[in-house]
Design a protein around this motif. Structure first.
Motif: not given
Lengths: 402, 402
Positions: B347-353, B382, B385, B389-390, B393
């Motif tokens: 999972c990325p930290v900023r943009i949801g994938v 997780v 967004t 999914w990201r 924070r």
């Protein structure tokens, strides 16, 4: 001439190293059984066993193997495969043994981060042959949040090992890993950094200069193809490789339940030496070390080490590399008989006294006093004042109260 | 009503304690065989066995027993003899066993400083009964030239033991001995100082205030009659008593080949627990500790301890006093499956994938991703967004790289 694997085999193993996260016993068994080329072909066709096909998942759709080999080549790297002479077969044999013993039923198999399974291939960057470098090597692992004490000891140990021609193997992290590499480099010795990301990536980026220095005479090694990110679970999988490639693992500083402890346990499970450097009991960074030293499972337990010589005593070949026990300069007292010691203690410091008085204080016969006085005088421990015996004013070194 | 020895017996043992330096197995056997009163009578007549008569030497000529008992009484002391109820018979039984095993031929006997022989009597100063105080006791020994670290740890351990109602036993020296007494006193607990001189003497004199505080609730103990000087050989003989009186011996700091190591070896030979506090490998004052921990003679080896709880785990009675292993707060990650961890790391930290992308990065099927995402969301690891999914924070505590 050294044996080099067939290009098709290398490309197949490159493909496998991208398709699967390492540590799966099912994948390893499948490749062992069918051979790497046939394994890739059936995975591309979708005809591999269901459990293996599922593990590759979406990754089976793409073929980046040629690109990965090119990327490795561009950064001065290569893929070392079991079919190469350079493969560290002796060191990694322990993983083959443990993998054979793993259960065949998936549910009963250990978590992939704990499964002791050989790598399908190793991406290597640097000029030296991998098998030569790890033949006489020791893993030095520990906390990233290390103290100045831990870094000092890690550097000293790696330096001492390097001076004896031993390679230090570690990760690429801050703290103990970095101190170990630096210590080894300062002795002009080779080090191997086993990474949890591609060999073309400097992670952490602050270590790019350190990795450049490692590459001067050592290697960067990874199970993951170029470009791969240092994902968290990969560090845990990687730890078994550090343990497997070396003759033994030394834990320098480790917090409670830390990754360094996990590496030590892998080394133990692989039948390698586990060595631990103690520290102040007041330091949180030594709690994991002390827990390892306190654990008494069966006869296999961690050995406390305080110097490179003691590390080599554990992992060195018989007859070489023996550590001498810690010593204190001997005192002339040590060689004295019981009566002689008592008479010596009975001697006053200033005024000389006759043997009869010494006998009364020491609790023995006068004849015994007369027997031992020459010995004490010979050792410069007592002197005759003209009227009696007393302790020599300037006793030789070592004469201290107990 | 407690059993108190016959005055004649006490006086005889007082006489014996002045006539002989302790640690002679011949003397101990002679007294055991004939009884203390008859033993003294034959020694005064000169009709004792030659080897015993010779050991008393000139001292057999005088009788200071009444004076010694008076001197003890004047400083608030007494002579405790094996015929008293107060005699620590349980603790000292180990010395009786080892003394029985010693060779009968003088030449084959160990040096008196190493011979494990019971005392003929003990001079005791202080109000508390000796047997009660040593029933739950631990010896804390170490270097006189201790470091601030060693003194801190000794005081902490003694304090912790004192809080659990355990008595600390040590010598009266500078360094670790003094720190141990102070730590125990600070917990309002009793301590016992075993001296190598008369109980009416403060040695070293700088410790006269400390000994006064020890006497408030604890004891000064010695094998030597009042007035006797702290001769060097006496410290070595004394060490076996510290080991014997206690359930186990803890070495806090010790140089190579030190007296504290000797005490630890006595404890081991007596079948008592030997515990060792590690320290920095860079400290000369921990070299002896680390040597003890490295020694692997048979199955009896020293145990590394870092806290009073771990000491009590070694010496405490079964079921009480158990130490809990060092812990780190658990992380939600720990309970995740392998696939869940891989998806989380993907999972990325900023943009949801989207899940398809997660499946490709994690190396698994999309269906697996869809299966584990609810678990990850439930653990607040997780978040959705709106487009993908990201990683959450603000992850909960414990989410750190390995």
């Amino acid at each position: 001439m050294s044996l080099v694997a067939d290009p098709g085999v290398r490309r197949a193993r490159a493909w496998l190293s991208r398709a699967f996260e390492p540590g799966s016993v099912d994948v390893w068994r499948f490749v062992e059984r069918t051979g790497p080329v046939a394994a890739v072909q059936s995975l591309l066709r979708g005809s591999a066993p269901a459990e293996v096909q599922a593990l590759a998942g979406r990754r089976a759709g793409a073929d980046l193997s040629e690109e990965d080999l090119h990327r490795a080549d561009r950064c001065g790297g290569r893929l070392v495969v079991p079919e190469d002479d350079e493969w560290p077969a002796v060191a990694l044999h322990c993983l083959t043994l443990t993998a054979h013993d793993l259960p065949t039923v998936r549910r009963e198999q250990p978590d992939r981060t704990a499964a002791l399974v050989p790598p399908v291939a190793l991406w290597v960057r640097g000029d030296r042959p991998l098998d030569e470098l790890v033949d006489r090597s020791v893993a030095l692992v520990g906390s990233r949040a290390s103290t100045a004490y831990g870094e000092h000891v890690a550097a000293e140990l790696a330096h001492g090992l390097g001076q004896q021609g031993w390679t230090t193997v570690s990760g690429g992290a801050f703290g103990i890993d970095a101190a170990a590499h630096r210590g080894s480099l300062s002795a002009g010795a080779a080090t191997v950094a086993v990474l949890a990301c591609g060999i073309d990536r400097a992670y952490p980026s602050a270590h790019s200069t350190l990795f450049t220095r490692v590459l001067d005479d050592g290697l960067l090694v990874s199970e993951w193809p170029p470009g791969c990110a240092p994902l968290q679970h990969r560090f845990l999988v990687r730890n078994r490789l550090i343990a497997a490639l070396t003759r033994g693992t030394v834990v320098v500083e480790a917090a409670a339940r830390s990754g360094a402890q996990a590496t030590a346990n892998r080394a133990r499970d692989l039948g390698k030496s586990v060595m631990v450097v103690p520290g102040p009991v007041t330091s949180a960074m030594s709690v994991g070390c002390h827990e390892l030293l306190r654990a008494r499972d069966a006869d296999r337990h961690a050995v406390l080490v305080t110097s490179a010589a003691q590390v080599l005593q554990e992992v060195g070949r018989l007859g070489e590399d023996l550590a001498t026990p810690a010593e204190r300069p001997g005192s002339p007292r040590d060689s004295l008989s019981d009566i002689a010691r008592r008479v010596l203690d009975a001697c006053p410091v200033r005024i000389g006294v006759p043997p009869e008085r010494l006998a009364a204080v020491a609790g023995c016969e006068v004849v015994d006093v007369l027997r031992v006085l020459p010995v004490l005088e010979l050792h410069d421990l007592v002197e005759w004042t003209g009227t009696g015996w007393r302790v020599r004013r300037e006793p030789p070194a070592g004469r201290l109260a107990p």
